[in-house]
Design an enzyme around this catalytic site. Structure first.
Site, PDB file in Angstrom:
ATOM      1  N   LYS A 101       0.818  -1.217   0.000  1.00  0.00           N
ATOM      2  CA  LYS A 101       0.000   0.000   0.000  1.00  0.00           C
ATOM      3  C   LYS A 101       0.850   1.265   0.000  1.00  0.00           C
ATOM      4  O   LYS A 101       0.399   2.328  -0.415  1.00  0.00           O
ATOM      5  CB  LYS A 101      -0.986  -0.037   1.152  1.00  0.00           C
ATOM      6  CG  LYS A 101      -1.945  -1.216   0.994  1.00  0.00           C
ATOM      7  CD  LYS A 101      -3.239  -1.064   1.706  1.00  0.00           C
ATOM      8  CE  LYS A 101      -4.233  -2.151   1.325  1.00  0.00           C
ATOM      9  NZ  LYS A 101      -3.705  -3.536   1.397  1.00  0.00           N
TER      10      LYS A 101
HETATM   11  C1  LIG Z   1      -4.257  -4.669   0.583  1.00  0.00           C
HETATM   12  C2  LIG Z   1      -3.423  -5.888   0.417  1.00  0.00           C
HETATM   13  C3  LIG Z   1      -3.731  -6.877  -0.550  1.00  0.00           C
HETATM   14  C4  LIG Z   1      -4.952  -6.813  -1.433  1.00  0.00           C
HETATM   15  O1  LIG Z   1      -4.875  -5.778  -2.401  1.00  0.00           O
HETATM   16  P1  LIG Z   1      -6.205  -5.272  -3.127  1.00  0.00           P
HETATM   17  O2  LIG Z   1      -5.788  -4.083  -3.913  1.00  0.00           O
HETATM   18  O3  LIG Z   1      -7.161  -4.925  -2.011  1.00  0.00           O
HETATM   19  O4  LIG Z   1      -6.718  -6.374  -3.956  1.00  0.00           O
HETATM   20  C5  LIG Z   1      -2.872  -7.957  -0.689  1.00  0.00           C
HETATM   21  N1  LIG Z   1      -1.790  -8.103   0.110  1.00  0.00           N
HETATM   22  C6  LIG Z   1      -1.478  -7.186   1.051  1.00  0.00           C
HETATM   23  C7  LIG Z   1      -0.271  -7.417   1.905  1.00  0.00           C
HETATM   24  C8  LIG Z   1      -2.269  -6.049   1.242  1.00  0.00           C
HETATM   25  O5  LIG Z   1      -1.944  -5.160   2.193  1.00  0.00           O
END
Ligand SMILES: *Cc1c(COP(=O)(O)O)cnc(C)c1O
Length: 503
Positions: free
Chosen positions: A116
Site C-alpha cells: 500500500k
Molecule cells: C491490501 C493488500 C492486498 C490486497 O490488495 P487489493 O488491492 O485490495 O486487492 C494484498 N496483500 C497485502 C499485503 C495487502 O496489504
C-alpha cells in the site's frame, strides 16, 4: 483527460476533481473517459528510464490538468531512495520454477513494508495539489478507519504533507500488537491516532457518520478545513499502481529476460479489494503484452467463484485467515472492471450494484462473463496450502515470502496444472514483507514459536532464514510511543473536534 462515473456517463470532471472528491456523488467510482495506448515504441522508450521517470511519463497521460512540474514534484517526493531502500522502489527477484521464469515483483520496500506504500506515498501529494487546484487554500482532514495495514501506510504517506492533517481510528483489540505499535509510534506534526473500544465495523461506522454530519462539515468549513478520505477507491490510489506493472515489464526487457518483440507475460496478484489487479488490467488495456491476469484469493474466494460462474455472491461465511488483508467479501474496485468490460454501460453497472446492495449478489450476462474469462483466471486456497507454498518455495529457492504472496504462488501452480501454460514468463506480485507476518511464516516453516512476542518472532525468523529484516521493522523497537488515546465509539466525533482544536 476527464473522468466519468461508473454509474452516470453524464459526469465529467478533471483528474484533480476526481482525486479531491474521491467518489462520485451518485455513489459510482471515477474512471478515465479514455485509456491512453502505448505501442512497442513507447515501451521501448521507457526501458532506459528510471522508475520515477516512468511514473512521470504515465501520470502525464492521466493527469492532464497537472503541469509536468507538479507531477515531477509529487513523484520525486514519494519514491525516494531513503523511503524505499534503493533506487528502484519496485524491484524484481528472479526465481526458476522448472522451465518457466517467475519474477517476484517486490512491492514492500516502502516505509511500512507492504504494497500500500506504493500508492499511499504519492497519493497525499497528488491530493494536496488537487485541493489547491479545485478549492484553494483549504486543509484536508483525512479520516481513516483501519483494521491494520492501511492506517499505518496512510499515516506514513500523509506525514508532514502541507495542507493535510490525518486522524486514524483502529479497534483497540482488533489489530495485531505489531500494527498497534507501528501506529502509536507514528512520527509527524500533522498525524494523530486513536484506539476505539469496539471492533473494526464500529470504527468504520463512526468515521462514516462523521463524514456525513452536516453540522460538523459547516464547523470545518468555517475554519477552512474539510473532510477527505484516502481509501482504495480513490483514482489517486489506483493510478500509481499502474506504473509498477509497466515498469516491471520494462525492467524485464532491460535485463534481456524478454525480447522487445511484444512477448506476453502472466501476472499473478493476491487480491482483496480488486485494486491491485485492476491496475494490471489498466496496464494491459494500455498495451502491455499480457497473456493472463491471475486473480488469487484466500478462503474468502468470492472473486474466484465470480470469475468461474459470473455470479458474485457475498452471502457466505466470512473467514479470518493468515492473509488478513485479503479477508474481504465486497471487492469495491470490481465495479470499475464491470464498467469497462460492458463498454461503459452505466445502466447495467447500476443494476448490478443495486442487486449487490439489496440481495447481496448479482449475475453478469454470459457475454460479459466470456470477456472476463478471456482476461482473468481465478483461483483460491486455504491457510494450509498457503503455508505449504511458502515452505516449498523456501526449500527450493531459499526465497522467503509472506502469506499473501503465498496465496498467489499456490494459485499460480493451480493455473499451470489447469492450463499447462508453463512457458509464459510470469510476474508474481509480492505484497508484503514476510516479517510483517512473522508468526504465520514461522508456522509455515514449522519453527517452534511458543509464546514469543512479535519482535522475538522477527528475530527468530531472521536467524532461521537469514533473510534481511526491512529497516522500518528493525528500527521499530527503538521508537517512542507518541499516542495513547483510547475512546468509546460514541466519542469519535468529539475526539476529532478536540484534535482539530475546534472544541
Ligand atoms: C491490501 C493488500 C492486498 C490486497 O490488495 P487489493 O488491492 O485490495 O486487492 C494484498 N496483500 C497485502 C499485503 C495487502 O496489504
Amino acid at each position: 483527460m476527464n473522468y466519468t462515473s461508473t454509474r452516470n456517463n453524464q459526469v465529467s470532471v478533471s483528474s484533480a476533481q476526481a482525486i479531491a472528491q474521491g467518489i462520485s456523488h451518485d455513489g459510482g467510482l471515477f474512471v478515465p473517459e479514455s485509456i491512453p495506448h502505448y505501442d512497442a515504441t513507447v515501451l521501448q522508450e521507457m526501458v532506459a528510464m528510471s522508475y520515477q521517470e516512468r511514473a512521470v511519463r504515465i501520470f502525464r497521460d492521466y493527469l492532464t490538468d497537472f503541469t509536468e512540474d507538479e507531477i515531477r514534484q509529487c513523484v520525486q517526493q514519494a519514491y525516494t531512495e531513503e523511503k524505499f531502500g534503493g533506487a528502484n522502489p519496485a524491484p524484481l527477484a528472479l526465481l526458476r520454477n522448472g522451465t518457466a521464469a517467475i519474477h517476484m515483483l517486490e512491492l514492500w520496500h516502502g516505509p511500512t513494508s507492504a504494497f500500500k506504500d506504493m500508492a499511499l506515498q504519492v497519493l497525499p501529494h497528488l491530493l494536496s495539489q488537487s485541493i489547491q487546484k479545485t478549492c484553494g487554500d483549504q486543509t484536508a482532514v483525512i479520516l481513516v478507519a483501519t483494521s491494520g495495514d492501511t492506517g499505518k501506510a496512510a499515516l506514513e504517506g500523509f506525514r508532514d504533507v502541507p495542507g493535510t492533517q490525518i486522524i486514524v481510528f483502529y479497534p483497540e483489540d482488533g489489530v495485531s500488537p505489531m500494527q498497534k505499535f507501528q501506529m502509536k509510534t507514528q512520527e509527524g506534526g500533522n498525524v494523530c491516532v486513536c484506539g476505539i473500544r469496539g471492533n473494526f465495523d464500529d470504527a468504520q461506522t463512526g468515521v462514516k457518520k462523521i463524514f456525513v454530519n452536516p453540522q460538523l462539515q459547516q464547523t470545518l468549513k468555517e475554519h477552512k478545513l474539510f473532510f477527505s478520505s484516502a481509501n482504495s477507491i480513490n483514482w489517486g490510489r489506483l493510478l500509481p499502481q499502474i506504473v509498477y506493472y509497466i515498469s516491471a515489464y520494462c525492467d524485464l526487457m532491460k535485463n534481456g529476460e524478454i525480447g522487445s518483440d511484444g512477448a506476453e507475460v502472466n501476472i499473478v496478484v493476491p487480491t482483496g479489494n480488486f485494486g491491485n489487479i485492476l491496475a494490471a488490467y489498466y496496464a494491459m488495456q494500455m498495451g502491455l503484452p499480457v497473456h493472463r491476469l491471475i486473480c488469487a484469493s484466500n478462503q474468502n474466494h468470492v472473486l474466484t467463484d465470480f470469475i468461474r460462474t459470473g455470479n458474485y455472491n457475498r452471502n457466505r461465511p466470512f473467514y479470518t485467515t493468515i492473509s488478513p488483508s485479503m479477508d474481504i467479501l465486497i471487492s469495491s474496485n470490481l465495479e470499475r472492471l464491470l464498467y469497462h468490460m460492458t463498454g461503459g454501460d452505466c445502466k447495467q453497472v447500476n443494476q448490478y450494484m443495486q442487486d449487490l446492495s439489496q440481495k447481496g449478489q448479482y449475475t453478469v450476462s454470459s457475454e460479459l462473463l466470456q470477456n472476463i474469462q478471456s482476461v482473468f483466471y481465478g483461483g483460491s486456497c486455504d491457510d494450509q496450502a498457503t503455508k505449504n507454498a511458502i515452505a516449498s518455495l523456501y526449500k527450493a529457492e531459499h526465497y522467503l515470502c509472506d502469506t499473501h504472496t503465498g496465496v498467489a504462488l499456490e494459485v499460480y501452480n493451480q493455473y499451470i496444472a489447469a492450463t499447462g501454460d508453463r512457458g509464459t514468463p510470469t510476474i508474481v506480485v509480492s505484497t508484503a514483507s514476510p516479517y510483517k507476518f512473522a508468526a504465520s511464516v514461522l508456522d509455515a516453516l514449522a519453527v517452534e514459536k511458543a509464546d514469543k512476542d512479535e519482535f522475538s518472532m522477527v528475530d527468530e525468523l531472521a536467524s532461521v532464514t537469514s533473510a534481511p529484516i526491512p529497516a522500518p521493522i528493525a528500527q521499530l523497537k527503538e521508537k517512542k510511543v507518541r499516542f495513547e488515546n483510547i475512546c468509546n465509539k460514541e466519542d469519535m466525533e468529539s475526539f476529532v473536534l478536540q484534535t482539530l482544536h475546534l472544541s
